[in-house]
Enzyme design. Sequence first.
Site, PDB file in Angstrom:
ATOM      1  N   GLN A 107      13.979 -18.755  28.052  1.00  0.00           N
ATOM      2  CA  GLN A 107      14.944 -19.122  28.242  1.00  0.00           C
ATOM      3  C   GLN A 107      15.556 -19.763  27.016  1.00  0.00           C
ATOM      4  O   GLN A 107      14.828 -20.779  26.485  1.00  0.00           O
ATOM      5  CB  GLN A 107      15.079 -19.916  29.576  1.00  0.00           C
ATOM      6  CG  GLN A 107      16.458 -20.775  29.681  1.00  0.00           C
ATOM      7  CD  GLN A 107      16.209 -21.596  30.939  1.00  0.00           C
ATOM      8  OE1 GLN A 107      15.450 -22.625  30.851  1.00  0.00           O
ATOM      9  NE2 GLN A 107      17.324 -21.888  31.764  1.00  0.00           N
ATOM     10  N   GLY A 108      16.663 -19.439  26.327  1.00  0.00           N
ATOM     11  CA  GLY A 108      16.961 -20.290  25.234  1.00  0.00           C
ATOM     12  C   GLY A 108      18.343 -21.053  25.764  1.00  0.00           C
ATOM     13  O   GLY A 108      19.446 -20.530  25.440  1.00  0.00           O
ATOM     14  N   TYR A 109      18.090 -22.406  26.086  1.00  0.00           N
ATOM     15  CA  TYR A 109      19.067 -23.444  26.675  1.00  0.00           C
ATOM     16  C   TYR A 109      19.260 -24.377  25.565  1.00  0.00           C
ATOM     17  O   TYR A 109      20.282 -24.621  24.909  1.00  0.00           O
ATOM     18  CB  TYR A 109      19.039 -23.624  28.176  1.00  0.00           C
ATOM     19  CG  TYR A 109      19.660 -22.653  29.083  1.00  0.00           C
ATOM     20  CD1 TYR A 109      19.639 -21.242  28.972  1.00  0.00           C
ATOM     21  CD2 TYR A 109      20.014 -23.105  30.329  1.00  0.00           C
ATOM     22  CE1 TYR A 109      20.257 -20.575  29.697  1.00  0.00           C
ATOM     23  CE2 TYR A 109      20.698 -22.402  31.227  1.00  0.00           C
ATOM     24  CZ  TYR A 109      20.700 -21.012  31.106  1.00  0.00           C
ATOM     25  OH  TYR A 109      21.208 -20.366  31.882  1.00  0.00           O
ATOM     26  N   SER A 110      18.324 -25.252  25.900  1.00  0.00           N
ATOM     27  CA  SER A 110      18.332 -26.559  25.260  1.00  0.00           C
ATOM     28  C   SER A 110      18.398 -26.235  23.601  1.00  0.00           C
ATOM     29  O   SER A 110      17.958 -25.433  23.081  1.00  0.00           O
ATOM     30  CB  SER A 110      17.135 -27.552  25.661  1.00  0.00           C
ATOM     31  OG  SER A 110      17.279 -27.636  26.911  1.00  0.00           O
ATOM     32  N   GLU A 149      16.690 -21.775  38.753  1.00  0.00           N
ATOM     33  CA  GLU A 149      15.662 -22.291  38.326  1.00  0.00           C
ATOM     34  C   GLU A 149      15.287 -23.644  39.158  1.00  0.00           C
ATOM     35  O   GLU A 149      14.256 -23.773  39.432  1.00  0.00           O
ATOM     36  CB  GLU A 149      15.895 -22.916  36.667  1.00  0.00           C
ATOM     37  CG  GLU A 149      14.818 -23.575  36.221  1.00  0.00           C
ATOM     38  CD  GLU A 149      15.078 -24.042  34.874  1.00  0.00           C
ATOM     39  OE1 GLU A 149      16.072 -23.680  34.254  1.00  0.00           O
ATOM     40  OE2 GLU A 149      14.001 -24.711  34.247  1.00  0.00           O
ATOM     41  N   GLU A 182      18.062 -37.778  36.018  1.00  0.00           N
ATOM     42  CA  GLU A 182      19.328 -38.684  36.065  1.00  0.00           C
ATOM     43  C   GLU A 182      20.650 -37.557  36.074  1.00  0.00           C
ATOM     44  O   GLU A 182      21.710 -37.937  36.700  1.00  0.00           O
ATOM     45  CB  GLU A 182      19.491 -39.346  34.791  1.00  0.00           C
ATOM     46  CG  GLU A 182      18.544 -40.637  34.534  1.00  0.00           C
ATOM     47  CD  GLU A 182      17.001 -40.183  34.513  1.00  0.00           C
ATOM     48  OE1 GLU A 182      16.708 -39.133  34.269  1.00  0.00           O
ATOM     49  OE2 GLU A 182      16.229 -40.892  35.041  1.00  0.00           O
TER      50      GLU A 182
END
Lengths: 371, 400
Positions: B131-134, B249, B385
């Site tokens: 997964q390439g998210y952050s 997820e 958070e």
Amino acid sequence: MSLILSEEQELLRDTARDFVQEHLSVKAFRAIRDQDVADGFDRKIWAELCELGWAGIPFSEEVGGAGLGFAELGVVLEELGRTLAPTPLLATVALGGTAVALAGNETQQKEILTAVCAGERLLALAFQETPRFNPEVVETRAETAADGYTLTGEKRLVVDGHVADTLVVTARSADGSVGLFLVDAGAAGLSVERTRMVDSRNAANVRFDGTPAQALGDPTASAAVVDEVLDRAMIALSAEMLGGIQESFERTLQYLKDRDQFGVKIGTFQALKHRAADWFCEVELARSIVLMALRGVDDAAPNLPQLASAAKARTSDVYIQSGEEGVQLFGGIGMTDEEDIGLYLKRARVTELWLGDGDYHRHRFATLEGY
Amino acid sequence: MADLDTFRSETRSWLEANCPAEMRTPPKSAFDVAWGGRKAEWASPEQKQWLDVMAEKGFTVPTWPKDCGGAGLSKAEAKVLKQEMRALGCRPPLMSFGITMLGPVVLEYGTDEQKRKFLPPIARGDIRWCQGYSEPGAGSDLASLQCKAERDGDDYVVNGQKVWTSEAHLSDWIFCLVRTNSDASKHDGISFLLIDMDDPGVEATPIELISGASMFCQTFFDNVRVPVNHRIGAENAGWTIAKKLLQHEREMLSDPGGSGSPTGARKRGTLADDARLSLGASEGPLPDTALRERIARLELDTLCYKATLTRSADGAKAGRGVGPETSMFKLYMSELNKRKSDLRVRIRGANGLGWTGEGFARDDLAATREWLNSKAESIAGGTSEIQRNIIAKRVLGLPD
């Protein structure tokens, strides 16, 4: 059994909610408190409530009950808890009535429960002797007499003790075993002193001085029954507390959406959002465990004592948290008697310590689990 | 019902005939379950054999359609399969982000061509996805991502950097959020691209973590050409898909014993048993009463959490849809797991302080590493958070 309400149970909840809103709102509770009504509740409303069949929810049809279970009783108790409704339902049905249903012989069940279902008799369960809840201490003595037994000793925090027609009392026999006994209001050597509680709940200190009593069922065989009765009492009380938890949470949430400071709603502040989110989690967890424990009674769950402690520990902690968060987030107005939120904090304190708080129940749970 | 019974008995005999004995013991760690891919290393020939027969049958993704590599099973049938596998002690044949995360969104948003191209290799375990998210500058504020995809004919040209790409160095393809419009508001300029990591412009380097493990990478893209038809959904409509995928997820992460908590399935003594041993205490109440209280608190919280999962499942079963309680799962589960991992080390005392090698039992070393790893639970997949922000906004309706 499923952990969600069936259609019938939802219908019962809606009926209960309507009835409570109309006749047993927080305003009605305040009126009883402020007028210092001697009974501490409204007998006319109680009669209507019994006509709806609520006093007979968990009892068999043979005695005039509805033949339902704790799941249904819990639905009604939750709605009553939402408005702090002053009624003898919890003490008469969930505590005293359950004791009679579990321990009483056939004649006792028939006589007492029939009267309970018809709204003709009020019960109270007298078990507590130490200031802090410790059910192992039972110093009230039961001695055999010509016509049954006599009781000598003292009980405190007997909820609805001042109005009960019959007291169900735990006492120790000469052989050391703890059993359940019945004492009629007005019996010789019985003194009942109404106590003014911080939450305006009705309770009494009760003293027995050679007071004539009748054994409920077989008093030597009922030590285990006393535990079973207390488990059910904890679970029923937890259901009532869940109502207060939900209501105080919803009222505070609404306040966060209504109150302006710094030119914005205070609910826009992240510090308060996060507190509300954590509080929401706790409310949901409390709901789940209460539902599971109520169904545990109906399904005769083998781990019912654990479920009872899990439910009472949770609701004790979360109700106190709800009362404290409520007053804090309402701010100055939360400190006034005029605002309802403080009433929930006071009810939380009493219900938390009655039948064991979170600390007690974590200790009990560990003991039950063998560590 | 009769059909379901037939399916059950057929499935049982098929599993009995086809599941190798070696695959009927509980996995000792996440590595005992196959993750597939071109770079797959098989723990045993039976592991590969088990994956192949299950994939052939469509049972690695039982509810996916047959032409996508699945078995086209109904939910009820898939549940029967799961029950029968559990009864025989069969290991899952394959775990992957392709199955739990990418697959569901391709099924929902992909074209028929994309489904047939990308889903069967996931089902067979041929292609492993990450997964390439952050990005370094886009963590909790994911939508501010900068990795850029510029249109050039029938391709996009991708340049930028991703971080926290789980197991990127072992993966073959990556599903990526990229910026396709820098002028639009940040949520409206994002697209969802599928990128082959064989491209020489893609480089993945592992990051060493506080636990000593390196399951996450930094992944760099240098003029990587990606055909336009490898985009899922419309251009600049990637944020909706991204959110949906994050939901999958979070569901995975909040399933106790699911792939989000591979160690959850491992058999251990109870916390109280461990504490008794560690304190050298005999029967009766644990002498360290504060520790005893801490254990009871965790067990009670776990009981309440499980009751909430059951309530939610009962609601779904009765067709009541998703209740508000589901939004707390990721938040509460990750905090619970952290507390549990912490307590395990606390209970172990000196035995929980080892880093490597002699003088420490394997279990104790694992507990220490797990304690460090568990810190990621409240960070990955949306921090605690951020979960609180989501609950405040979506469930409680608190104003922005």
